[in-house]
Design a protein around this motif. Structure first.
Motif, PDB file in Angstrom:
ATOM      1  N   TRP A  16       0.789  -1.234   0.000  1.00 45.04           N
ATOM      2  CA  TRP A  16       0.000   0.000   0.000  1.00 45.04           C
ATOM      3  C   TRP A  16       0.824   1.289   0.000  1.00 45.04           C
ATOM      4  N   LYS A  17       2.138   1.185   0.185  1.00 40.77           N
ATOM      5  CA  LYS A  17       2.927   2.400   0.418  1.00 40.77           C
ATOM      6  C   LYS A  17       2.909   3.402  -0.739  1.00 40.77           C
ATOM      7  N   ASP A  18       2.629   2.932  -1.960  1.00 42.63           N
ATOM      8  CA  ASP A  18       2.598   3.871  -3.093  1.00 42.63           C
ATOM      9  C   ASP A  18       1.191   4.052  -3.665  1.00 42.63           C
ATOM     10  N   LYS A  19       0.174   3.708  -2.849  1.00 40.48           N
ATOM     11  CA  LYS A  19      -1.203   3.812  -3.336  1.00 40.48           C
ATOM     12  C   LYS A  19      -1.899   5.046  -2.766  1.00 40.48           C
ATOM     13  N   MET A  20      -2.859   5.547  -3.546  1.00 43.70           N
ATOM     14  CA  MET A  20      -3.669   6.694  -3.128  1.00 43.70           C
ATOM     15  C   MET A  20      -5.135   6.282  -3.173  1.00 43.70           C
ATOM     16  N   ILE A  21      -5.957   6.973  -2.393  1.00 48.49           N
ATOM     17  CA  ILE A  21      -7.402   6.734  -2.420  1.00 48.49           C
ATOM     18  C   ILE A  21      -8.083   8.047  -2.788  1.00 48.49           C
ATOM     19  N   THR A  22      -9.084   7.968  -3.663  1.00 48.73           N
ATOM     20  CA  THR A  22      -9.825   9.188  -4.016  1.00 48.73           C
ATOM     21  C   THR A  22     -11.128   9.248  -3.220  1.00 48.73           C
ATOM     22  N   SER A  23     -11.762  10.409  -3.258  1.00 48.51           N
ATOM     23  CA  SER A  23     -13.021  10.568  -2.517  1.00 48.51           C
ATOM     24  C   SER A  23     -14.118   9.648  -3.074  1.00 48.51           C
ATOM     25  N   ASP A  24     -13.955   9.181  -4.330  1.00 44.22           N
ATOM     26  CA  ASP A  24     -14.942   8.258  -4.913  1.00 44.22           C
ATOM     27  C   ASP A  24     -14.654   6.802  -4.573  1.00 44.22           C
ATOM     28  N   GLY A  25     -13.595   6.568  -3.796  1.00 40.49           N
ATOM     29  CA  GLY A  25     -13.268   5.192  -3.429  1.00 40.49           C
ATOM     30  C   GLY A  25     -12.448   4.470  -4.481  1.00 40.49           C
ATOM     31  N   GLU A  26     -11.762   5.231  -5.347  1.00 42.46           N
ATOM     32  CA  GLU A  26     -10.864   4.596  -6.324  1.00 42.46           C
ATOM     33  C   GLU A  26      -9.478   4.468  -5.693  1.00 42.46           C
ATOM     34  N   VAL A  27      -8.726   3.450  -6.127  1.00 38.69           N
ATOM     35  CA  VAL A  27      -7.336   3.311  -5.684  1.00 38.69           C
ATOM     36  C   VAL A  27      -6.425   3.637  -6.855  1.00 38.69           C
ATOM     37  N   LEU A  28      -5.468   4.524  -6.635  1.00 45.47           N
ATOM     38  CA  LEU A  28      -4.521   4.902  -7.680  1.00 45.47           C
ATOM     39  C   LEU A  28      -3.128   4.513  -7.219  1.00 45.47           C
ATOM     40  N   LYS A  29      -2.230   4.352  -8.181  1.00 45.85           N
ATOM     41  CA  LYS A  29      -0.851   4.016  -7.819  1.00 45.85           C
ATOM     42  C   LYS A  29       0.070   5.138  -8.292  1.00 45.85           C
ATOM     43  N   ASP A  30       0.935   5.583  -7.396  1.00 42.28           N
ATOM     44  CA  ASP A  30       1.946   6.591  -7.758  1.00 42.28           C
ATOM     45  C   ASP A  30       1.388   7.801  -8.477  1.00 42.28           C
ATOM     46  N   ASP A  31       0.178   8.177  -8.161  1.00 43.85           N
ATOM     47  CA  ASP A  31      -0.433   9.304  -8.861  1.00 43.85           C
ATOM     48  C   ASP A  31      -0.748  10.375  -7.828  1.00 43.85           C
ATOM     49  N   PHE A  32       0.263  11.193  -7.551  1.00 46.36           N
ATOM     50  CA  PHE A  32       0.115  12.126  -6.443  1.00 46.36           C
ATOM     51  C   PHE A  32      -0.478  13.461  -6.873  1.00 46.36           C
ATOM     52  N   ASN A  33      -0.892  13.535  -8.144  1.00 48.38           N
ATOM     53  CA  ASN A  33      -1.397  14.823  -8.622  1.00 48.38           C
ATOM     54  C   ASN A  33      -2.907  14.884  -8.760  1.00 48.38           C
ATOM     55  N   THR A  34      -3.566  13.754  -8.530  1.00 48.81           N
ATOM     56  CA  THR A  34      -5.018  13.768  -8.649  1.00 48.81           C
ATOM     57  C   THR A  34      -5.622  14.539  -7.479  1.00 48.81           C
ATOM     58  N   PRO A  35      -6.437  15.553  -7.794  1.00 52.47           N
ATOM     59  CA  PRO A  35      -7.045  16.289  -6.678  1.00 52.47           C
ATOM     60  C   PRO A  35      -7.972  15.369  -5.885  1.00 52.47           C
ATOM     61  N   ASP A  36      -8.255  15.720  -4.649  1.00 53.21           N
ATOM     62  CA  ASP A  36      -9.133  14.906  -3.803  1.00 53.21           C
ATOM     63  C   ASP A  36      -8.623  13.488  -3.597  1.00 53.21           C
ATOM     64  N   SER A  37      -7.321  13.315  -3.563  1.00 56.18           N
ATOM     65  CA  SER A  37      -6.830  11.975  -3.239  1.00 56.18           C
ATOM     66  C   SER A  37      -5.876  12.072  -2.054  1.00 56.18           C
ATOM     67  N   ILE A  38      -5.812  10.977  -1.285  1.00 59.16           N
ATOM     68  CA  ILE A  38      -4.925  10.950  -0.115  1.00 59.16           C
ATOM     69  C   ILE A  38      -4.045   9.707  -0.191  1.00 59.16           C
ATOM     70  N   PRO A  39      -2.786   9.807   0.259  1.00 60.75           N
ATOM     71  CA  PRO A  39      -1.948   8.606   0.278  1.00 60.75           C
ATOM     72  C   PRO A  39      -2.424   7.665   1.383  1.00 60.75           C
ATOM     73  N   VAL A  40      -2.445   6.364   1.108  1.00 62.19           N
ATOM     74  CA  VAL A  40      -2.849   5.407   2.144  1.00 62.19           C
ATOM     75  C   VAL A  40      -1.874   5.496   3.317  1.00 62.19           C
ATOM     76  N   VAL A  41      -0.572   5.498   2.995  1.00 61.44           N
ATOM     77  CA  VAL A  41       0.449   5.592   4.041  1.00 61.44           C
ATOM     78  C   VAL A  41       1.007   7.012   4.018  1.00 61.44           C
ATOM     79  N   LYS A  42       0.666   7.772   5.054  1.00 63.40           N
ATOM     80  CA  LYS A  42       1.044   9.187   5.066  1.00 63.40           C
ATOM     81  C   LYS A  42       2.549   9.363   5.143  1.00 63.40           C
TER      82      LYS A  42
END
Ligand SMILES: [Zn+2]
Length: 195
Positions: A16-42
């Motif tokens: 999970w260290k390189d994954k992000m979650i969006t407000s819609d419940g999507e999981v992204l990988k290494d995509d730190f530029n999507t607005p409204d997303s948070i890293p799983v591991v801060k």
């Protein structure tokens, strides 16, 4: 019989260290530029609950903590204190066919594990995580902002002066091994003088 879960805390962190979650419940990988997303591991070097963010503070006392955290943070995740504070929580529950793969496991404190949704749709779980992370200041699973505002509300209703609260007089009871947030603000209001 109790089932053994063989997936290690560090393997879950690694996934999970390189994954992000969006407000819609999507999981992204290494995509730190999507607005409204948070890293799983801060912060990789600070093992914490991935919902409320409470830290396993004992790791700061580890000898050479800075060096380990920098070189190989995985080591921190398999420490006994981290394993006992952070539960491996199934995203899709085992009973609903969820696997024991790291992709179906999340590290949560006990309180958040209890609160987390049992769902067959992983999006519901991620949305819940996203909301929890954005809903105030948490400490050991407790919503601090919530406790403070409820305390002031409680004092207003009981016509008490909140500024006379006395922590030394506070008596908090727990049930089922848990302390409820309501027990804390009610007990604190009990210590206040009448207006
Ligand atoms: Zn938590």
């Amino acid at each position: 019989m109790k089932r053994t879960l063989n997936t290690s805390h560090s393997a879950i962190f690694e996934y999970w260290k390189d994954k992000m979650i969006t407000s819609d419940g999507e999981v992204l990988k290494d995509d730190f530029n999507t607005p409204d997303s948070i890293p799983v591991v801060k912060d990789w070097a600070e093992p914490c609950c991935w919902a409320c963010g409470c830290f396993v503070e004992s790791v700061y006392k580890v000898k050479d903590y800075q060096e380990i955290a920098h070189k190989n943070p995985r080591v921190l995740y398999d420490r006994a204190d981290v394993k006992s504070k952070l539960n491996r929580c199934h995203i899709i529950p085992h009973q609903a066919g969820g696997s024991d793969e790291a992709s179906n496991l999340f590290l949560l404190c006990e309180k958040c594990h209890d609160e987390s949704p049992d769902t067959q749709n992983p999006k519901n779980f991620y949305k819940w995580i996203y909301k929890k992370r954005n809903s105030g200041l948490y400490c050991n699973g407790f919503n601090v902002n919530g406790i403070i505002s409820n305390f002031f509300e409680e004092c207003k209703e009981r016509k008490k002066n909140p500024y006379t609260a006395n922590l030394d007089l506070m008596k908090v009871f727990q049930h089922g091994g848990h302390i409820a947030e309501s027990s804390i603000y009610m007990a604190l209001a009990d210590t206040c003088d009448n207006l």
